[in-house]
Design a protein around this motif. Structure first.
Motif, mmCIF file in Angstrom:
data_model
loop_
_atom_site.group_PDB
_atom_site.id
_atom_site.type_symbol
_atom_site.label_atom_id
_atom_site.label_comp_id
_atom_site.label_asym_id
_atom_site.label_seq_id
_atom_site.Cartn_x
_atom_site.Cartn_y
_atom_site.Cartn_z
ATOM 1 N N ARG A 102 -49.040 -18.792 -66.979
ATOM 2 C CA ARG A 102 -48.740 -20.192 -66.667
ATOM 3 C C ARG A 102 -47.252 -20.480 -66.844
ATOM 4 N N THR A 103 -46.681 -19.945 -67.911
ATOM 5 C CA THR A 103 -45.247 -20.131 -68.150
ATOM 6 C C THR A 103 -44.441 -19.534 -67.005
ATOM 7 N N LEU A 104 -44.818 -18.337 -66.585
ATOM 8 C CA LEU A 104 -44.150 -17.690 -65.459
ATOM 9 C C LEU A 104 -44.233 -18.558 -64.210
ATOM 10 N N LEU B 35 -41.332 -20.297 -61.956
ATOM 11 C CA LEU B 35 -41.205 -20.017 -60.528
ATOM 12 C C LEU B 35 -41.205 -21.309 -59.721
ATOM 13 N N ALA B 36 -42.085 -22.237 -60.082
ATOM 14 C CA ALA B 36 -42.173 -23.505 -59.358
ATOM 15 C C ALA B 36 -40.871 -24.295 -59.487
ATOM 16 N N GLU C 286 -49.527 -24.490 -58.520
ATOM 17 C CA GLU C 286 -50.437 -25.583 -58.874
ATOM 18 C C GLU C 286 -51.864 -25.069 -59.047
ATOM 19 N N PHE C 287 -52.286 -24.186 -58.151
ATOM 20 C CA PHE C 287 -53.624 -23.610 -58.263
ATOM 21 C C PHE C 287 -53.750 -22.829 -59.571
ATOM 22 N N THR C 288 -52.723 -22.043 -59.881
ATOM 23 C CA THR C 288 -52.733 -21.247 -61.108
ATOM 24 C C THR C 288 -52.881 -22.141 -62.336
ATOM 25 N N GLU C 289 -52.176 -23.241 -62.345
ATOM 26 C CA GLU C 289 -52.266 -24.188 -63.471
ATOM 27 C C GLU C 289 -53.686 -24.732 -63.604
ATOM 28 N N GLN C 290 -54.262 -25.204 -62.504
ATOM 29 C CA GLN C 290 -55.600 -25.784 -62.535
ATOM 30 C C GLN C 290 -56.671 -24.752 -62.873
ATOM 31 N N LEU D 152 -56.740 -15.313 -60.777
ATOM 32 C CA LEU D 152 -55.346 -15.273 -61.245
ATOM 33 C C LEU D 152 -54.765 -13.871 -61.092
ATOM 34 N N VAL D 153 -55.572 -12.889 -61.414
ATOM 35 C CA VAL D 153 -55.138 -11.492 -61.258
ATOM 36 C C VAL D 153 -54.906 -11.185 -59.784
#
Length: 117
Positions: free
Chosen positions: A56-58, A62-63, A86-90, A105-106
């Motif tokens: 998430r930090t990465l 990137l965003a 955004e998808f990764t965060e959710q 995520l992978v």
């Protein structure tokens, strides 16, 4: 030691060559993806949470970079990558709540790694 040997040592490069930005990005994403995969395979939820936090930090970083008007990537690609962020965060929230698997995520990170190669 003679003067020539001393001169060669004195003017020789002292550090390893710098990595390209693309290579550095690849290595960071690969390391985080590997940690997520290992935690998934070991069914280590605590390890998975730590790896997801890194991921998430990465993606947040990137965003931020992608949102910069001076970013040189094409607008369409930038928009797609911001969407993935955004998808990764959710999705990460769902994984942490045990409502979803981290496999997506992978898979996202793996697709990005293929693109970076």
């Amino acid at each position: 030691m003679n003067a020539t040997t001393l001169a060669h040592r004195g003017y020789a490069p002292t550090a390893a060559p710098l990595k390209s930005a693309r290579r550095a990005e690849y290595e960071v994403i690969a390391r985080i993806t590997s940690r997520m995969m290992s935690a998934l395979q070991a069914k280590n939820f605590n390890g998975l949470i730590h790896a997801i936090h890194e991921n998430r930090t990465l993606w947040r970083k990137l965003a931020i970079d992608l949102a910069d008007p001076e970013n040189l990537l094409p607008d369409d690609l930038r928009a797609r990558l911001i969407y993935l962020s955004e998808f990764t965060e959710q999705h990460s929230r769902k994984v942490i709540a045990r409502e979803a698997s981290a496999t997506a995520l992978v898979e996202i990170n793996t697709a990005i790694l293929r693109g970076l190669k």
